[in-house]
Design a protein around this motif. Structure first.
Motif, PDB file in Angstrom:
ATOM      1  N   TYR A 186       0.808  -0.712   0.039  1.00  0.00           N
ATOM      2  CA  TYR A 186      -0.294  -0.048   0.024  1.00  0.00           C
ATOM      3  C   TYR A 186       0.993   1.252   0.232  1.00  0.00           C
ATOM      4  CZ  TYR A 186      -3.527   3.724   1.193  1.00  0.00           C
ATOM      5  OH  TYR A 186      -4.268   4.562   1.535  1.00  0.00           O
ATOM      6  N   ALA A 187       2.230   0.995   1.122  1.00  0.00           N
ATOM      7  CA  ALA A 187       2.452   2.564   0.936  1.00  0.00           C
ATOM      8  C   ALA A 187       3.303   2.961  -0.910  1.00  0.00           C
ATOM      9  CB  ALA A 187       4.330   2.325   1.840  1.00  0.00           C
ATOM     10  N   TRP A 188       3.628   2.032  -1.198  1.00  0.00           N
ATOM     11  CA  TRP A 188       4.189   1.570  -2.972  1.00  0.00           C
ATOM     12  C   TRP A 188       3.207   2.310  -4.122  1.00  0.00           C
ATOM     13  CZ3 TRP A 188       2.340  -0.265  -7.371  1.00  0.00           C
ATOM     14  CH2 TRP A 188       2.643  -0.297  -8.415  1.00  0.00           C
ATOM     15  N   ALA A 189       2.130   2.219  -3.005  1.00  0.00           N
ATOM     16  CA  ALA A 189       0.969   2.177  -4.718  1.00  0.00           C
ATOM     17  C   ALA A 189       0.224   3.713  -4.002  1.00  0.00           C
ATOM     18  CB  ALA A 189      -0.312   1.430  -3.637  1.00  0.00           C
ATOM     19  N   ILE A 190       0.725   4.180  -3.031  1.00  0.00           N
ATOM     20  CA  ILE A 190       0.006   5.804  -2.625  1.00  0.00           C
ATOM     21  C   ILE A 190       1.392   6.333  -3.288  1.00  0.00           C
ATOM     22  CG2 ILE A 190      -1.822   5.088  -1.170  1.00  0.00           C
ATOM     23  CD1 ILE A 190       0.304   6.391   1.504  1.00  0.00           C
ATOM     24  N   LYS A 191       2.313   5.920  -3.288  1.00  0.00           N
ATOM     25  CA  LYS A 191       3.039   6.500  -3.875  1.00  0.00           C
ATOM     26  C   LYS A 191       2.843   6.646  -6.117  1.00  0.00           C
ATOM     27  CE  LYS A 191       8.433   6.747  -4.594  1.00  0.00           C
ATOM     28  NZ  LYS A 191       9.338   5.620  -4.570  1.00  0.00           N
ATOM     29  N   ALA A 192       2.834   5.322  -6.003  1.00  0.00           N
ATOM     30  CA  ALA A 192       2.418   5.581  -7.560  1.00  0.00           C
ATOM     31  C   ALA A 192       1.371   6.201  -7.769  1.00  0.00           C
ATOM     32  CB  ALA A 192       1.869   4.070  -7.927  1.00  0.00           C
ATOM     33  N   SER A 193       0.437   6.327  -6.741  1.00  0.00           N
ATOM     34  CA  SER A 193      -1.226   7.121  -7.436  1.00  0.00           C
ATOM     35  C   SER A 193      -0.980   9.058  -7.210  1.00  0.00           C
ATOM     36  CB  SER A 193      -2.077   6.508  -7.180  1.00  0.00           C
ATOM     37  OG  SER A 193      -2.863   5.142  -7.081  1.00  0.00           O
ATOM     38  N   THR A 194       0.270   9.358  -6.426  1.00  0.00           N
ATOM     39  CA  THR A 194      -0.102  10.629  -6.285  1.00  0.00           C
ATOM     40  C   THR A 194       1.636  11.213  -6.293  1.00  0.00           C
ATOM     41  OG1 THR A 194       1.091  10.420  -3.998  1.00  0.00           O
ATOM     42  CG2 THR A 194      -1.560  10.125  -3.449  1.00  0.00           C
ATOM     43  N   THR A 195       2.490  10.647  -6.783  1.00  0.00           N
ATOM     44  CA  THR A 195       3.678  11.067  -7.226  1.00  0.00           C
ATOM     45  C   THR A 195       4.276  11.234  -5.855  1.00  0.00           C
ATOM     46  OG1 THR A 195       2.764  12.890  -8.721  1.00  0.00           O
ATOM     47  CG2 THR A 195       3.498  10.926  -9.968  1.00  0.00           C
ATOM     48  N   THR A 196       4.038  11.250  -4.847  1.00  0.00           N
ATOM     49  CA  THR A 196       4.350  12.123  -3.655  1.00  0.00           C
ATOM     50  C   THR A 196       4.987  11.349  -2.875  1.00  0.00           C
ATOM     51  OG1 THR A 196       2.414  12.668  -2.283  1.00  0.00           O
ATOM     52  CG2 THR A 196       2.292  14.015  -3.806  1.00  0.00           C
ATOM     53  N   SER A 197       5.743  11.694  -1.130  1.00  0.00           N
ATOM     54  CA  SER A 197       6.249  11.366  -0.287  1.00  0.00           C
ATOM     55  C   SER A 197       5.198  11.125   0.656  1.00  0.00           C
ATOM     56  CB  SER A 197       7.766  11.111  -0.192  1.00  0.00           C
ATOM     57  OG  SER A 197       7.205  12.870   0.126  1.00  0.00           O
ATOM     58  N   MET A 198       4.031  11.325   0.349  1.00  0.00           N
ATOM     59  CA  MET A 198       3.083  11.744   1.645  1.00  0.00           C
ATOM     60  C   MET A 198       2.448  10.006   2.416  1.00  0.00           C
ATOM     61  SD  MET A 198       0.035  14.429  -0.283  1.00  0.00           S
ATOM     62  CE  MET A 198      -1.048  14.118   1.718  1.00  0.00           C
ATOM     63  N   SER A 199       2.627  10.222   2.938  1.00  0.00           N
ATOM     64  CA  SER A 199       2.267   9.117   3.780  1.00  0.00           C
ATOM     65  C   SER A 199       0.873   9.020   4.066  1.00  0.00           C
ATOM     66  CB  SER A 199       2.592   8.985   5.821  1.00  0.00           C
ATOM     67  OG  SER A 199       1.939  10.008   6.415  1.00  0.00           O
ATOM     68  N   PRO A 200       0.377   7.677   4.647  1.00  0.00           N
ATOM     69  CA  PRO A 200      -0.941   7.338   4.712  1.00  0.00           C
ATOM     70  C   PRO A 200      -2.362   8.688   5.279  1.00  0.00           C
ATOM     71  CG  PRO A 200       0.265   5.146   4.303  1.00  0.00           C
ATOM     72  CD  PRO A 200       0.720   6.223   5.131  1.00  0.00           C
ATOM     73  N   ASP A 201      -0.902   8.585   6.738  1.00  0.00           N
ATOM     74  CA  ASP A 201      -1.956   9.563   8.070  1.00  0.00           C
ATOM     75  C   ASP A 201      -2.002  11.194   7.371  1.00  0.00           C
ATOM     76  OD1 ASP A 201      -2.049   7.252   9.854  1.00  0.00           O
ATOM     77  OD2 ASP A 201      -0.088   7.460  10.642  1.00  0.00           O
ATOM     78  N   GLU A 202      -1.295  11.496   6.487  1.00  0.00           N
ATOM     79  CA  GLU A 202      -0.986  12.561   6.152  1.00  0.00           C
ATOM     80  C   GLU A 202      -2.048  13.199   4.790  1.00  0.00           C
ATOM     81  OE1 GLU A 202       3.942  14.352   6.304  1.00  0.00           O
ATOM     82  OE2 GLU A 202       2.671  13.020   5.093  1.00  0.00           O
ATOM     83  N   ILE A 203      -2.570  12.035   3.867  1.00  0.00           N
ATOM     84  CA  ILE A 203      -3.173  11.671   3.435  1.00  0.00           C
ATOM     85  C   ILE A 203      -4.294  12.087   4.147  1.00  0.00           C
ATOM     86  CG2 ILE A 203      -4.255  11.023   1.513  1.00  0.00           C
ATOM     87  CD1 ILE A 203      -1.961   9.359   0.299  1.00  0.00           C
ATOM     88  N   HIS A 204      -4.518  11.531   4.677  1.00  0.00           N
ATOM     89  CA  HIS A 204      -6.436  10.890   6.158  1.00  0.00           C
ATOM     90  C   HIS A 204      -6.412  12.338   5.896  1.00  0.00           C
ATOM     91  CE1 HIS A 204      -9.256   8.388   7.478  1.00  0.00           C
ATOM     92  NE2 HIS A 204      -8.793   8.791   8.631  1.00  0.00           N
ATOM     93  N   GLU A 205      -6.053  13.046   7.177  1.00  0.00           N
ATOM     94  CA  GLU A 205      -5.629  14.308   7.009  1.00  0.00           C
ATOM     95  C   GLU A 205      -5.686  15.445   6.739  1.00  0.00           C
ATOM     96  OE1 GLU A 205      -6.712  14.802  10.880  1.00  0.00           O
ATOM     97  OE2 GLU A 205      -6.029  13.007  10.972  1.00  0.00           O
ATOM     98  N   GLN A 206      -5.554  15.310   5.558  1.00  0.00           N
ATOM     99  CA  GLN A 206      -5.940  16.586   4.605  1.00  0.00           C
ATOM    100  C   GLN A 206      -7.500  16.199   3.954  1.00  0.00           C
ATOM    101  OE1 GLN A 206      -2.852  17.723   1.336  1.00  0.00           O
ATOM    102  NE2 GLN A 206      -4.683  17.669  -0.369  1.00  0.00           N
ATOM    103  N   GLY A 207      -7.486  14.784   3.716  1.00  0.00           N
ATOM    104  CA  GLY A 207      -8.951  14.797   3.471  1.00  0.00           C
ATOM    105  C   GLY A 207      -9.691  15.035   4.557  1.00  0.00           C
ATOM    106  N   LEU A 208      -9.921  14.926   5.436  1.00  0.00           N
ATOM    107  CA  LEU A 208     -11.100  15.353   6.282  1.00  0.00           C
ATOM    108  C   LEU A 208     -10.708  16.838   6.492  1.00  0.00           C
ATOM    109  CD1 LEU A 208     -10.145  13.133   9.619  1.00  0.00           C
ATOM    110  CD2 LEU A 208     -11.553  13.224   8.087  1.00  0.00           C
ATOM    111  N   ALA A 209     -10.003  17.533   5.617  1.00  0.00           N
ATOM    112  CA  ALA A 209      -9.648  19.003   6.550  1.00  0.00           C
ATOM    113  C   ALA A 209     -10.001  19.908   5.287  1.00  0.00           C
ATOM    114  CB  ALA A 209      -8.009  19.616   6.510  1.00  0.00           C
ATOM    115  N   GLU A 210      -9.748  18.788   3.911  1.00  0.00           N
ATOM    116  CA  GLU A 210     -10.273  19.858   3.038  1.00  0.00           C
ATOM    117  C   GLU A 210     -12.046  19.508   2.397  1.00  0.00           C
ATOM    118  OE1 GLU A 210      -9.321  19.319  -1.066  1.00  0.00           O
ATOM    119  OE2 GLU A 210      -6.472  19.651   0.006  1.00  0.00           O
ATOM    120  N   LEU A 211     -12.655  18.311   3.495  1.00  0.00           N
ATOM    121  CA  LEU A 211     -14.072  18.260   3.249  1.00  0.00           C
ATOM    122  C   LEU A 211     -15.233  19.093   3.968  1.00  0.00           C
ATOM    123  CD1 LEU A 211     -16.192  16.373   2.452  1.00  0.00           C
ATOM    124  CD2 LEU A 211     -15.433  14.661   4.880  1.00  0.00           C
ATOM    125  N   GLU A 212     -14.568  19.740   5.065  1.00  0.00           N
ATOM    126  CA  GLU A 212     -14.630  20.871   5.424  1.00  0.00           C
ATOM    127  C   GLU A 212     -14.934  21.786   5.363  1.00  0.00           C
ATOM    128  OE1 GLU A 212     -16.313  21.191   9.732  1.00  0.00           O
ATOM    129  OE2 GLU A 212     -15.723  19.461   8.887  1.00  0.00           O
TER     130      GLU A 212
END
Length: 607
Positions: A287-313
């Motif tokens: 999964y770590a490789w998959a999110i790197k491949a999909s986002t072309t970033t080095s963001m962690s799952p936790d960072e992505i999760h928190e960004q999603g919550l903030a943008e949703l709000e």
């Protein structure tokens, strides 16, 4: 068939396999050493090296001609050895790109080399993992080789019906040759399914249930599926070839499909209901490789999760006043959007009458947005495109829609595929936004620019850019006035962005935070007011394409961030049309390469 053991990783296997490209096996295609090639020629050689391992993409691009016409009759080798050869060739070309001198290159050439290095380095990392499909410069990375939305049993019918040409007798022979090669491709997948199973990789039970039902339908309809494109052709040779094809399908293709079906049913006996990669062997690593491949970033799952919550709000904060203005004043944003979705004014009719309404609605919106494009771009294109229904055999496992560019030579149009298994998937307040995303200014529009670039740039695509651009296309449509006289439509657009923010939360929730399938569905419905039927298929798609759902909003947010940066640095010299040109003419690229293209736009404007 025996069940082999799987004691080596694919990287181990590469040590015993040379890096020779499959393209070298084709006649009249001997390539010069990289050191003797100019930058553009080097990029072209890399492109054809890749297409030698994925000949179907050569057909999709319309470049299986001349010296490369033999590719039209070939299929990708999906055996373990075939993938090892592919990975070795990528590693060889990656080393050549890294060693190639960059002095004196144009900005476009530098971008091309940067793009190849990024795509190939990520792909090589993926091939080193012990299981799954690696999408080289594409988006469909998947741990399960055959499942409800992955596998040749799904890809081949659509490809042979809508992409494989049948224009003359040689095309007919190539068509039949690909059908003859199809059983070997299916059996290559089967071996990898068995190898992964030996490691303990078993897909979730609910995905297997869908895949089994679809495979059974594939078996039942196989002969008609592959005969039909020949039977509707006006070429005399095609009529006779339809009989040969039918015999090949009955004698070889159907038995190969049945072997895969038997394996799926056997897997079902071992399957559990755990939805995420955390439950699979080496799943966290995958999964770590998959999110790197999909986002072309080095963001962690936790960072992505928190960004999603903030943008949703933030997005719900924009939706709330519109909902109040149109009379939806009580409850959460999600609850009010659920209520809005039940308003009969915004539903399409059921059945075929509603399907016609949907096609008419899309046509009207396409005509409007095409007329607006000179206000957003200096460099315009006129896409060759069509709107088509997703094949019925795919609808159960497919998203609400998808779109993409046509062939590089223009013979195959760009397509906006719409899921019409039920007209209740769509509403009049969200279909316009979907049209802008999948067609213009989204995927089809963006693909027209990529097709003007060197071949390798038309091949390599990055979900964070293409999906981020499609969301940015939705934003452009709003900024150009799409909803000025239809505020409910703006709610549909904002809900679309919020839906992508939810994806950041749900994808990481499933695969990293150990959410259940039901928790993921409830998050969409309760927090965002999404339609239950839509999100049921969505969540299952995230389970079979881990990380892919994160690409959309990460890419969109980065494009918007780059636009804000350009506005701040350029002040009065900033121009929307010039910025949009800089992004789209730079081509589909990883997000760090996108930033370099914006750097050059800013510097060029300042001079």
């Amino acid at each position: 068939m025996t069940q082999p053991t799987f004691s080596l990783t694919r990287r181990d296997a590469l040590k015993g396999i040379g890096g020779a490209s499959l393209i070298a096996l084709l006649p009249a295609c001997r390539m010069a050493p990289a050191s003797e090639l100019a930058p553009d020629a080097m990029l072209d050689q890399i492109a054809y090296n890749l297409l030698g391992h994925e000949p179907e993409r050569a057909t999709g691009l319309g470049v299986d001609t001349g010296d490369f016409a033999a590719l039209r009759a070939k299929l990708s080798d999906k055996t373990p050895d075939g993938l090892a050869r592919y990975a070795a060739a990528l590693e060889t070309d990656l080393e050549a790109v890294r060693a190639y001198p960059r002095e004196g290159m144009t900005a476009d050439q530098l971008t091309g080399f940067d793009v190849v290095e990024s795509a190939y380095s990520t792909a090589v990392e993926g091939f080193a993992l012990p299981y799954g499909d690696v999408a080289v410069g594409s988006w469909r990375n998947a741990p399960y080789v055959v499942i409800q939305n992955v596998g040749a049993y799904i890809d081949m019918p659509r490809f042979m019906d809508s992409t494989q040409p049948v224009r003359d007798a040689s095309d007919v022979e190539a068509y039949v040759a690909r059908i003859e090669a199809f059983p070997a491709q299916l059996d290559g997948e089967l071996v990898r399914m068995q190898q992964a199973r030996a490691m303990g990789l078993v897909p979730p039970d609910f995905l297997l249930d869908k895949a089994i039902a679809q495979m059974e339908q594939s078996v039942a309809s196989a002969e008609a599926t592959y005969r039909t494109p020949l039977e509707r052709s006006e070429i005399e040779a095609a009529k006779a070839a339809a009989e040969r094809t039918g015999a090949i399908v009955r004698d070889s293709v159907v038995p190969a499909l049945e072997r895969q079906l038997a394996e799926l049913k056997s897997l079902r006996g071992e399957a559990k209901g755990d939805a995420g990669m955390w439950a699979q062997p080496r799943g966290d690593e995958w999964y770590a490789w998959a999110i790197k491949a999909s986002t072309t970033t080095s963001m962690s799952p936790d960072e992505i999760h928190e960004q999603g919550l903030a943008e949703l709000e933030e997005l719900h904060g924009r939706m709330d006043p519109i909902l109040k203005e149109i009379g939806y004043t009580t409850g959460t944003v999600g609850e009010r959007m659920q209520a809005l979705s039940e308003d009969p004014r915004y539903k399409f009719a059921e059945g075929d009458p509603g399907r016609k309404q949907i096609f008419d609605f899309i046509d009207e919106r396409l005509a409007w947005i095409k007329a607006q494009m000179p206000r957003a771009f200096n460099t315009l294109v006129d896409p060759n495109m069509e709107v088509r229904r997703i094949p019925v055999i795919e609808e159960a496992g497919a998203p609400g829609a998808y779109g993409g560019s046509g062939s590089k030579d223009g013979t195959i149009p760009g397509r906006f595929w719409i899921n019409l298994r039920s007209t209740d998937l769509h509403r009049k307040y969200d279909l316009a936004d979907l049209t802008y995303h999948e067609a213009i200014p989204g995927h089809v529009w963006e693909g027209e620019y990529s097709n003007r670039l060197p071949l390798i740039r038309s091949i390599l695509a990055f979900g964070a850019f293409s999906e981020g651009w499609a969301l940015y296309g939705e934003q452009l449509a709003d900024e150009l006035g799409a909803y000025d006289d239809f505020k409910v439509g703006r709610l549909g657009y904002l809900q679309s962005l919020a839906f992508r923010a939810c994806r950041l939360v749900v994808d990481t929730g499933l695969h990293h935070k150990r959410w259940t399938r039901e928790e993921a569905r409830r998050f969409f419905v309760e927090r965002n007011g999404s339609k239950e039927e839509e999100v049921a298929s969505e969540v299952d798609r995230y389970c079979s394409w881990p990380g892919q759902a994160c690409s959309y909003k990460i890419g969109h947010s980065e494009i918007v961030r780059q636009r804000s940066r350009a506005q701040q640095e350029l002040g009065a010299a900033y121009d929307l049309k010039a910025f949009d040109d800089a992004v789209i003419l730079g081509g589909n690229s990883p997000l760090d390469v996108l930033a370099k293209n914006v750097d050059r736009y800013i510097a060029g404007t300042k001079t």
